[in-house]
Design a protein around this motif. Structure first.
Motif, PDB file in Angstrom:
ATOM      1  N   ASP A   1       4.316 -37.075 -35.511  1.00  0.00           N
ATOM      2  CA  ASP A   1       3.976 -36.213 -34.401  1.00  0.00           C
ATOM      3  C   ASP A   1       2.979 -35.539 -35.402  1.00  0.00           C
ATOM      4  O   ASP A   1       2.346 -36.502 -36.371  1.00  0.00           O
ATOM      5  CB  ASP A   1       5.616 -35.138 -34.879  1.00  0.00           C
ATOM      6  CG  ASP A   1       6.316 -34.308 -34.059  1.00  0.00           C
ATOM      7  OD1 ASP A   1       6.766 -34.089 -33.484  1.00  0.00           O
ATOM      8  OD2 ASP A   1       4.516 -33.483 -33.556  1.00  0.00           O
TER       9      ASP A   1
ATOM     10  N   ASN B   1       3.499 -32.664 -36.193  1.00  0.00           N
ATOM     11  CA  ASN B   1       3.938 -31.254 -37.052  1.00  0.00           C
ATOM     12  C   ASN B   1       4.484 -31.561 -38.113  1.00  0.00           C
ATOM     13  O   ASN B   1       5.032 -32.630 -38.500  1.00  0.00           O
ATOM     14  CB  ASN B   1       4.638 -30.687 -36.074  1.00  0.00           C
ATOM     15  CG  ASN B   1       5.986 -29.425 -36.673  1.00  0.00           C
ATOM     16  OD1 ASN B   1       5.919 -29.455 -37.782  1.00  0.00           O
ATOM     17  ND2 ASN B   1       6.285 -28.836 -35.785  1.00  0.00           N
TER      18      ASN B   1
ATOM     19  N   GLN C   1       6.392 -29.806 -40.912  1.00  0.00           N
ATOM     20  CA  GLN C   1       7.720 -29.580 -42.029  1.00  0.00           C
ATOM     21  C   GLN C   1       8.620 -30.330 -40.242  1.00  0.00           C
ATOM     22  O   GLN C   1       9.716 -30.921 -40.942  1.00  0.00           O
ATOM     23  CB  GLN C   1       8.015 -28.004 -40.114  1.00  0.00           C
ATOM     24  CG  GLN C   1       7.401 -27.275 -41.773  1.00  0.00           C
ATOM     25  CD  GLN C   1       7.361 -25.973 -41.195  1.00  0.00           C
ATOM     26  OE1 GLN C   1       6.488 -25.588 -39.869  1.00  0.00           O
ATOM     27  NE2 GLN C   1       7.751 -25.211 -41.380  1.00  0.00           N
ATOM     28  N   ARG C   2       8.621 -31.183 -38.660  1.00  0.00           N
ATOM     29  CA  ARG C   2       9.737 -31.591 -38.511  1.00  0.00           C
ATOM     30  C   ARG C   2       9.536 -32.790 -38.982  1.00  0.00           C
ATOM     31  O   ARG C   2      10.575 -33.707 -38.931  1.00  0.00           O
ATOM     32  CB  ARG C   2       8.873 -31.735 -37.183  1.00  0.00           C
ATOM     33  CG  ARG C   2       9.474 -30.501 -36.159  1.00  0.00           C
ATOM     34  CD  ARG C   2       9.310 -30.567 -34.516  1.00  0.00           C
ATOM     35  NE  ARG C   2       9.862 -29.291 -34.023  1.00  0.00           N
ATOM     36  CZ  ARG C   2      10.379 -29.090 -32.900  1.00  0.00           C
ATOM     37  NH1 ARG C   2       9.802 -29.335 -32.050  1.00  0.00           N
ATOM     38  NH2 ARG C   2      11.166 -27.994 -33.104  1.00  0.00           N
TER      39      ARG C   2
ATOM     40  N   ASN D   1       2.125 -38.778 -39.556  1.00  0.00           N
ATOM     41  CA  ASN D   1       1.170 -37.510 -39.037  1.00  0.00           C
ATOM     42  C   ASN D   1      -0.226 -38.246 -37.919  1.00  0.00           C
ATOM     43  O   ASN D   1      -1.239 -38.160 -38.212  1.00  0.00           O
ATOM     44  CB  ASN D   1       0.943 -36.854 -40.087  1.00  0.00           C
ATOM     45  CG  ASN D   1       0.053 -35.664 -39.433  1.00  0.00           C
ATOM     46  OD1 ASN D   1       0.170 -35.106 -38.299  1.00  0.00           O
ATOM     47  ND2 ASN D   1       0.533 -34.480 -39.889  1.00  0.00           N
TER      48      ASN D   1
ATOM     49  N   PRO E   1       8.284 -22.205 -36.216  1.00  0.00           N
ATOM     50  CA  PRO E   1       7.336 -23.653 -35.984  1.00  0.00           C
ATOM     51  C   PRO E   1       8.876 -24.868 -36.659  1.00  0.00           C
ATOM     52  O   PRO E   1       8.657 -26.063 -35.758  1.00  0.00           O
ATOM     53  CB  PRO E   1       6.432 -24.171 -36.312  1.00  0.00           C
ATOM     54  CG  PRO E   1       6.121 -22.845 -37.372  1.00  0.00           C
ATOM     55  CD  PRO E   1       6.854 -21.875 -37.120  1.00  0.00           C
TER      56      PRO E   1
END
Lengths: 337, 337, 337, 337
Positions: free
Chosen positions: D196, D198, D200-201, D215, D326
């Motif tokens: 991803d 993001n 955080q995710r 990432n 988010p």
């Protein structure tokens, strides 16, 4: 022995070469019939197919049959005189993919007529005994050679899970489309529609058992109201490939047989809402036993695809006849003549 | 309307009954042809099949076809006049097994001619619209009725994973063996040997496409050198079932089609060393669409199995002809006559 | 090198033998750990297993791991020092069954510790490079050896189509039952009940993740109300096998893992009405890659099964400890000590 | 009862509506938890998703759980008080696709919160009893609601044939990517990499069992050296989809989970040479039994995905929190509060 060799783009020369010596496990086969494949023609015309570049003399031809004349150490399944059909890609037998039965994906595959491996337009070839499949008398030399393209059609039907009562659309009525048609019928498909722009080939399809033909020059595929369980995409035309996905029923399967170096545009929402499956296909695996049974039993007739015979000296003519004669389907080179 | 009713063991009486009223989702069918099945004969002779006991009057007959004459609320797939083949077991549609597509295992199945559900030896029957399958004109009334036993054969081939090039042994040349033979050929099997002790039936098998027949009264199965991918055991004879396992190749599959209340002795070491698979079979699921395609396309010929026609008043004669005439295969009752 | 040799029934002798020379494609492995299997014990005690008779000195042991110390011509996948787990049955690689990925059924299989092929209770063995599977450091020597019995359990789960959410019954809590338990959990089974008469083994099962245990000495299987998707029959007890079929749900699968020379009585009607499937199992194919991943990732813990270590001179003790100590599960012979 | 209704784009109003009356076969459920799905957010923001246009007031919400409070005629599987998880798409049960077990492709599907069918952001809903799945106490109300998105992940794993030892790449770490991660682990995958942009995710993915995260803002997928058996494409980003195909091993399978109205460019030669398979996915079929087992047994933890609770009056806040925060993954609306 004599071999016909691609020495430069659009140049075939007959050369004298030593007869092959069988390595352990190999048989030497006196070649009787070799079909001309589109890939042979591509190498002849362009000197390459995508990443595969001919940069040294190469013997073409990978649809071959013949007779066992000698064998190497450890050969225990053949006698001299056996009539055999050659499966032209020999894997390493022991990698993980081979052990799983997916030997067509073996990274160490040695495939006839693919640089730098020589093919079968020659009087003799050597091959591993396991890939020289004995054929009964009911299978002619030409048919034994054409078990190779038939295998592509059988593998396509397997990938597409064609079966009894299936409705199949075959995109493209070239040699692979035509063997796929017979393969689909042998798998039990009861509706097999063949689409092409070449009326002559559609006539051959109709005569070979197609339950319908579609001239997509007249009627675009999307207007033909086709609702298939399986699409065997043998044309390699990008737009035709995308259109074919719209001819599938919910849960349908498309098999991408026709090759090319382009991208195919997949309509995502269609693919999802109908849960379609799209599969690439690379040659075949474990198809010869089935192919032999189907041809020997008369279920599949490969001889009908043969449109001309050529001696080894006429290899170049065999490679080019298709450009001159649109009715040509499958020329055969007979290396002993 | 008239119905022929099993009122006691070996007693069939013609009764006047009210015509069925369609419930929501149901159609009423004027019955044209009903095949006589071995289970009908068992109920007639013995009043029971294993745990299923006839303790009230029962209409037999579950191989049926006819014409839609009326329909209940919510029927949206049929018009009056549609010719239909009946799939005689209606499940509850919503249990876990139904939702998984295994509706033949539905615990709430209501199956024709199985106590206490009446069957089709009557002028009219009602059935859920989804189980009255429209048939094209190319399928005769008799063939439409016989899609039911054919479905058993197709399901057996599915369970046994018969396919193109398969070698199949069919044990037993009764009606189910004979439809299984045609089913196996439609699945692409290229070698189908049928074994029985009844020479007349073996002759029918040979005429129906069997590539070989074996009179096991003369040559025991174990001496016949059979080496099959699939065995469809349709005889129900315990010893024959055990023997059939020895006729399987490594990786072979046996499907137990013929019924009985006995145990089958499985030779454990053979089963293991050859990794054999043995499957029980209970009726069929999702076979009608395939069956209709195969018969309509001419791949399978069911009319050839019909050996006699009987009016409704002759139901008892139809149920007993097989005991008198060994050449009888499939008697048909025509309830409108 | 030293090898422990079965020279007569119940007689093991330590012999000096020449170190093996690698043939082309082979590696020589210095053996670190060898598990004792029930079949080793049978050969030791009885001198035979069914048709396999020990009539010459035989080295037992086929659950083995070690380190590559030398290799023959053509070896390209190994370096000296690689830690490897041995897959002890080497097929011919090129027969039809091998090419189909079913190499466990290869008629030319050479399997360790099966007459006349020597096994691994010795300091060194030679094996084809493709069957010496490299293992990461996260897999101990003992665990590397025990990938062999684990493979049986994984193959059983594959045959039985165990999967996420499955309910599994394991009949028998011997070593194969215990690895099958862990295999079933790794396949995602959420209910795994283990049945045996040995309380100690049931305790091990409970500690290894069984969601339930059943002492069939106290409660017969048929009274336990079990309703399984999959039965892995690891006991080899005929009555237990028949009983296990009654513990299956409609559509359930039984895999016959436990061996024996007897017949299994299959209740035909049960098999049919519930459409049960019964599969024999012969060793395994293509399980090592999966087994290595599962053990290296910690999903499966094989070290917990090890109940004792023995030097090569103590091989006989390792073979007999199970008869004296019911708590013994898996003794390991370490040939270097 | 109160319901929160989408009355115009970006406008939710609380309305009083009559409580639903159960039709035959239906239960009425007092709704306890409803997850907010991306499709709810799309309808809220844009008033449409592709061809599905909201042109009348619509109740959103289709990830729902609750308690049975009433039932209609013929309901035989539920008692008042049963805690249930709702499978929000009810098919017609009797079409050919339903009978085959592919009810997700039923042309007459009525799916919650898809125009014109109302969803579950209301105090009560009615649903067919077969699609109100009882859950044990070990499954919380929130988790019971989230069996719906989990089902998408399980179905994706099924389509992609993830299994023990599989290496899986998950493209996209949104809610569907995160449930797919847990699903893949439950199927036995031993390597699951989540990609991803993001961070955080990705952190949530790592905490949820991912064996690796990528990432793709920092390292493009094509440079990451990934070699997967299965790709679950959950991002819906066209370029990411094409890139993911290059992360597949020979014989690998890609499942297109993330939706969109665009085309996906499939590199034909790659697809062929590696025999890749690409499958579209539409919701799920027969996943609830498995989902319930996996959550009840602790194999899958859905509660960890919940990032906020909202009363019915706060539905609009729940629908918009993701745009502001988010770190929000799965907001839950509790209609009784």
């Amino acid at each position: 022995m004599r071999a016909s060799v691609l020495t430069a783009t659009r140049t075939i020369e007959i050369e004298e070469r030593p007869e092959p010596e069988p390595r352990p496990g190999e048989v030497v086969v006196r070649v009787s019939s070799v079909g001309v494949c589109g890939s042979d023609i591509h190498y002849y015309r362009d000197g390459r197919i995508g990443p595969f570049v001919v940069d040294a003399p190469l013997v073409l031809g990978h649809e071959a049959a013949g007779e066992v004349v000698a064998f190497g150490d450890g050969v225990d399944r053949h006698a001299v005189g056996d009539r055999v059909s050659l499966e032209p890609g020999v894997p390493d037998f022991t990698c993980r993919l081979c052990l799983e039965g997916k030997y067509n994906l073996c990274p160490n595959m040695r495939f006839f007529a693919t640089p730098p491996i020589d093919g079968a337009f020659s009087e003799y070839v050597a091959i591993h005994q396991a890939f020289a499949h004995p054929v009964p008398d009911a299978v002619s030399d030409d048919a034994a050679a054409l078990l190779e393209p038939l295998s592509v059609g059988l593998w396509a039907c397997r990938k597409g899970a064609a079966g009894p009562g299936s409705r199949v659309l075959i995109n493209g009525a070239g040699p692979i489309g035509l063997v796929s048609l017979q393969a689909a019928l042998a798998f039990g498909a009861t509706e097999v529609v063949v689409a092409d722009v070449n009326k002559q080939r559609l006539d051959v399809a109709a005569a070979s058992g197609a339950t319908g033909t579609l001239n997509v020059g007249d009627t675009p595929l999307e207007d033909a109201g086709i609702d298939a369980d399986v699409v065997l995409e043998c044309s390699g035309v990008p737009e035709a490939t995308t259109a074919a996905l719209y001819a599938l029923r919910p849960g349908g399967r498309a098999v991408l047989v026709g090759s090319g170096s382009h991208d195919v545009a997949l309509p995502l929402m269609r693919l999802q809402v109908h849960e379609l499956q799209v599969s690439g296909l690379f040659r075949y695996a474990n198809t010869w036993p089935m192919a032999i049974e189907l041809v020997a039993s008369g279920r599949i007739d490969l001889d009908r695809l043969v449109t001309g015979h050529y001696g080894l000296e006429q290899t170049e003519e065999a490679l080019t006849v298709g450009m001159r004669d649109p009715a040509s389907i499958k020329p055969i080179v007979s290396p002993q003549t």
